[in-house]
Design an enzyme around this catalytic site. Structure first.
Site: not given
Ligand code: GLU
Length: 465
Positions: A238-240
């Site tokens: 995930s980009k987070r």
């Protein structure tokens, strides 16, 4: 005769290019090229907020970086979903006309009221038989038939869905805009797509989409859902949490060829030796061989691939490839001469400046801990004097410089590592770096001796000798 296969890659612009998207694109690219077919790029930009030209350009640039070039044969596009809305709505009308879809006036309040007073949750076929026509605020829903839907997936085999678990889904919103499920199918149909190879997360959409294809009397494409990419904790990338932007790897000095090769090993393998050129991979790739389990995006392994690719590069090629990472004020030398000596240690191209920066300054910053360690022994001061003395008259090539140091160290009863540590810190300011004698040779007699003499002055001051 079967039509030539048409694959597609259909990203929604997000402002960065996910490594998982890159892998999906490469799978499609390999399949299109090995079959003499076409790779269609379609930008799914119907979401207004995602309709930024620079984001589309970012996708095109990222694809080009991994070798999927708009100028290459087998490439078609980009097409834009936002330009196809009329076609989406025409198809919606046909589905309404044929009874496969119906208008629905259920409101949020209706849903809530029914849940409260009748204990029925969700949509539950509210307008299914009410015979409504189009109207303000009414959504168009697909009439999900009874029975089961079997999706033939080239990666997963037959995946069966019980239609009872799929509610009558929306095709066109109350404001008249088509939803993704419909737009995506109609675009694929209009573009003559024969194979839909995409991320696993779209599998739940597939029975619904297959129903739309069938209701329109169209040939359902070949489906293939490729496994998700996960991080070290086996969580979906995930980009987070994770570094997922392809552009970031590019900017950190990963080589496109290494990245492409590595991405192709995620869920598939070119064989025992995983390092293979694209030409081999492109021919060998088969959807049927794609693994079902989530694929671990292992940055350490990617880095190891990158190192292998760097070591396989010719000196001139590597020198050129490093250029964008070097400070613009640096001249070509001594970097170019150092490339053969630093190649082994480069994990990424971005490591290049740090391996030689001591050569581009008059007085390199001294790492004090390294200095203290190298200068502490009793022999340090006399040894440095001796090395300077011997080097003043030595031939300035690395074998001679090494042999000269070896000749001296015997008298001190120390090994080459210790003897060279002192010279290294004197010349580079650090205890680690490229091979010392090669670096001295490249730096030249005058500059090397100047640095060694400066170090001697400091050491004399510190020891009081
Ligand atoms: N636009 C969708 C996405 O980026 C892809 C849809 C598809 O491949 O069918 O997730």
């Amino acid at each position: 005769m079967a039509a030539t296969p048409r694959f597609r890659f259909a990203p929604s612009p997000t402002g960065f290019f996910h490594v998982g998207g890159a892998r999906t694109a490469l799978f499609n690219w390999a399949l299109a090229r090995q079959s003499g077919g076409t790779f269609v790029l379609r930008i799914e930009d119907t979401d207004e907020a995602r309709n930024r030209p620079e984001w589309t350009q970012g996708i095109i640039d990222a694809l080009a970086w991994i070798g999927i070039s708009a100028d290459a044969p087998h490439f078609e596009g980009p097409h834009f979903q936002s330009g196809q809305i009329e076609a989406h709505l025409t198809a919606a009308d046909r589905l309404f006309g044929s009874g496969h879809a119906y208008y629905c006036d259920m409101t949020h309040e209706d849903v809530e009221r029914r849940a409260k007073f009748e204990g029925v949750t969700g949509y539950g076929g509210w307008s299914r038989n009410s015979g409504l026509g189009p109207g303000q605020g009414r959504v168009l829903r697909f009439r999900v038939p009874e029975g089961t839907t079997v999706v033939h997936d080239s990666v997963r085999g037959e995946v069966e869905f019980d239609n009872a678990s799929i509610e009558d889904f929306v095709l066109v919103r109350g404001n008249g805009t088509p939803v993704f499920l419909l737009a995506n199918v109609i675009d694929d149909a209009e573009m003559g797509i024969t194979h839909v190879v995409r991320a696993e997360e779209h599998l739940p959409n597939t029975p619904k989409q297959q129903m739309i294809w069938e209701a329109l009397g169209l040939d359902v494409p070949v489906w293939a859902h490729v496994p998700v990419l996960v991080n070290e904790q086996r969580k979906k990338l995930s980009k987070r949490r994770d570094k997922v932007a392809l552009e970031q790897y590019r900017d950190e000095g990963f080589l496109a060829d290494a990245m492409v090769n590595y991405l192709m090993t995620l869920g598939w393998s070119p064989g025992e030796d995983e390092i293979q050129p694209w030409s081999v991979i492109e021919e060998a790739f088969r959807l049927e061989d794609v693994n079902l389990s989530p694929a671990f995006f292992d940055i350490k392994k990617l880095t190891a691939f990158n190192g292998e690719y760097i070591r396989a590069m010719g000196t001139a090629e590597l020198t050129e490839a490093c250029r964008p990472w070097l400070p613009s004020e640096w001249g070509a030398e001594p970097f170019a001469s150092m490339v053969p000596h630093i190649r082994e240690r480069l994990k990424t191209l971005a490591d290049a400046p740090g391996a030689v920066d001591f050569m581009y300054v008059d007085d390199p910053e001294v790492d004090e801990a390294s200095w203290d360690k190298a200068t502490k022994p009793e022999y340090a001061l006399p040894m440095l004097r001796d090395v300077i003395g011997a080097y003043e008259g030595a031939d300035w090539d690395h074998p001679t410089l090494k042999a000269t140091m070896e000749g001296l160290m015997e008298g001190y009863g120390i090994k080459l590592g210790k003897a060279s540590a002192l010279t290294r810190v004197a010349v580079t300011g650090r205890s680690i770096g490229p091979p010392l004698f090669e670096a001295l040779e490249v730096m030249g007699r005058d500059e090397s001796l100047r640095r060694m003499r400066n170090a001697l002055v400091r050491l004399e001051a510190e020891t009081g000798d």
